[in-house]
Design an enzyme around this catalytic site. Structure first.
Site, PDB file in Angstrom:
ATOM      1  N   LYS A  40     -48.955 -32.243  49.044  1.00  0.00           N
ATOM      2  CA  LYS A  40     -47.950 -31.462  48.236  1.00  0.00           C
ATOM      3  C   LYS A  40     -48.061 -30.250  47.923  1.00  0.00           C
ATOM      4  O   LYS A  40     -47.405 -28.931  47.456  1.00  0.00           O
ATOM      5  CB  LYS A  40     -48.315 -32.477  46.448  1.00  0.00           C
ATOM      6  CG  LYS A  40     -47.888 -33.848  47.354  1.00  0.00           C
ATOM      7  CD  LYS A  40     -48.256 -34.529  45.738  1.00  0.00           C
ATOM      8  CE  LYS A  40     -47.481 -36.117  46.265  1.00  0.00           C
ATOM      9  NZ  LYS A  40     -48.319 -37.236  45.436  1.00  0.00           N
TER      10      LYS A  40
ATOM     11  N   GLN B 239     -52.567 -37.090  40.201  1.00  0.00           N
ATOM     12  CA  GLN B 239     -52.451 -38.191  41.770  1.00  0.00           C
ATOM     13  C   GLN B 239     -52.529 -39.788  41.109  1.00  0.00           C
ATOM     14  O   GLN B 239     -54.006 -40.084  40.648  1.00  0.00           O
ATOM     15  CB  GLN B 239     -52.808 -37.071  42.548  1.00  0.00           C
ATOM     16  CG  GLN B 239     -53.544 -38.607  44.004  1.00  0.00           C
ATOM     17  CD  GLN B 239     -51.466 -38.392  44.769  1.00  0.00           C
ATOM     18  OE1 GLN B 239     -50.931 -37.364  44.897  1.00  0.00           O
ATOM     19  NE2 GLN B 239     -51.085 -39.585  44.915  1.00  0.00           N
TER      20      GLN B 239
ATOM     21  N   ASP C  42     -43.753 -36.220  38.142  1.00  0.00           N
ATOM     22  CA  ASP C  42     -43.424 -37.536  38.931  1.00  0.00           C
ATOM     23  C   ASP C  42     -41.940 -38.796  37.554  1.00  0.00           C
ATOM     24  O   ASP C  42     -42.037 -39.897  38.413  1.00  0.00           O
ATOM     25  CB  ASP C  42     -44.576 -38.149  38.373  1.00  0.00           C
ATOM     26  CG  ASP C  42     -45.696 -38.501  39.498  1.00  0.00           C
ATOM     27  OD1 ASP C  42     -45.134 -37.932  41.073  1.00  0.00           O
ATOM     28  OD2 ASP C  42     -46.542 -38.394  39.651  1.00  0.00           O
TER      29      ASP C  42
END
Ligand code: NDP
Length: 303
Positions: free
Chosen positions: A57, A101, A124
């Site tokens: 990422k 994460q 997200d």
């Protein structure tokens, strides 16, 4: 004789490259006006797979000109420490997107952590504000994998309105948001899961099948209607012919002659997820600017 529809491979790698090229152009324009989008990626602990995801990422962000801020906490970091870090990132005007994460170590309450992220920075799309907004059809940050699947479907099918889509799997990160996005696109949506009866018959009715299960090659060719479009989200590592390989939830080789379009694994949905994370960072920045603008605009009506 009816013409057999030509089989199309849905190339997620190529589409993701196009999405990233658009993001890069947009970022370059923002930087000319003195603004650089920033993405904070938070990793707690040393889980090997999570470290690879975070590295990818951060790398991808750099490639498109997004400033990335990698924040690492040790495996034994407390919930309070993590919440304090999120609060700092929420306040930081140079951070437009925050990604924690997952999974987090067992002693940390994942839900509380996600809820602590400013919904306008929640790239997200897991915060209840965004989940609720998606369910209501409002313009919010939506989860990256289903958003990427929608782009692949629009490219493969053109008009989605009226199509019957069957989503196999009902997780919060893939199945449920996928169903909501398909509904927004005017599809007729069926969601099936481990307790559904007669899965095969339900799948066989579908113009579109989205498989997000995590079971290697669960979906066989005879589960599919001829000419169906198949998006295979599953990523499963198996041992075959003495070597380790990745396969999807759909039996790709068997399905290929029957479908009109299908994503391969790897090279289908996977690259789209990270591309949409970058796109969401830009969207987050835009939403934050709109919110700031609204705050500055005086209310002209008697309110
Ligand atoms: P989850 O394990 O959270 O959810 C799996 C879903 O599949 C559940 O709803 C479960 O039903 C359902 N299910 C399990 N077994 C069956 C069955 N035999 N028949 C029908 N439904 C079944 O997984 P995720 O949604 O997180 O991920 C799914 C797959 O997608 C995984 O392989 C994952 O690695 C991959 N993935 C890929 C991404 C990408 O970028 N390409 C991103 C995210 C995930 P129930 O709810 O009843 O238990």
């Amino acid at each position: 004789m009816n013409a057999i529809p030509s089989v199309k491979l849905i190339d997620g790698k190529a589409t993701a490259a196009r999405v990233l090229a658009d993001v890069r152009t947009h970022v370059a324009r923002l930087r000319e006006s003195g603004l650089q989008p920033g993405l904070a990626v938070v990793l707690v602990g040393t889980d090997a797979a999570s470290q690879v995801y975070v590295r990818n990422k951060v790398l991808r962000a750099g490639e498109v000109g997004i400033r990335s801020l990698e924040q690492r906490l040790p495996s034994d970091a407390s919930q309070a420490q993590l919440l304090e870090l999120i609060e700092q990132l929420n306040r930081d005007p140079d951070v437009h997107g925050i990604l924690v994460q997952l999974p987090l170590p067992a002693h940390i309450d994942e839900h509380q952590v996600v809820q602590a992220i400013d919904p306008l920075k929640d790239v997200d799309g897991f915060h209840s504000h965004n989940v609720g907004g998606l369910a209501q059809g409002r313009s919010v940050l939506t989860p990256c994998t289903p958003s990427g699947c929608m782009r692949l479907l629009r490219d493969a099918c053109g008009e989605l309105r009226g199509k019957h889509a069957v989503v196999v799997g009902r997780s919060n990160i893939v199945g449920k948001p996928m169903a909501a996005l398909l509904l927004q696109a005017d599809c007729t949506v069926t969601v099936v899961h481990s307790r559904s009866r007669d899965l095969q018959a339900l799948c066989r009715q579908a113009d579109i099948v989205v498989a997000a299960v995590g079971k290697p090659r669960l979906i066989d060719a005879d589960w599919l209607k001829p000419g169906a479009v198949v998006i295979d989200v599953g990523i499963n590592r198996i041992e075959e012919d003495g070597r380790s390989r990745l396969v999807g939830d759909v039996d790709f080789a068997a399905a290929l002659p029957r479908v009109s379009a299908i994503t391969p694994v790897p090279g289908g949905v996977g690259p789209m997820t990270i591309a949409y994370l970058m796109k969401n960072t830009l969207l987050a920045l835009d939403l934050q600017r709109q919110a700031a603008q609204q705050e500055r605009t005086p209310c002209l009506s008697p309110c």
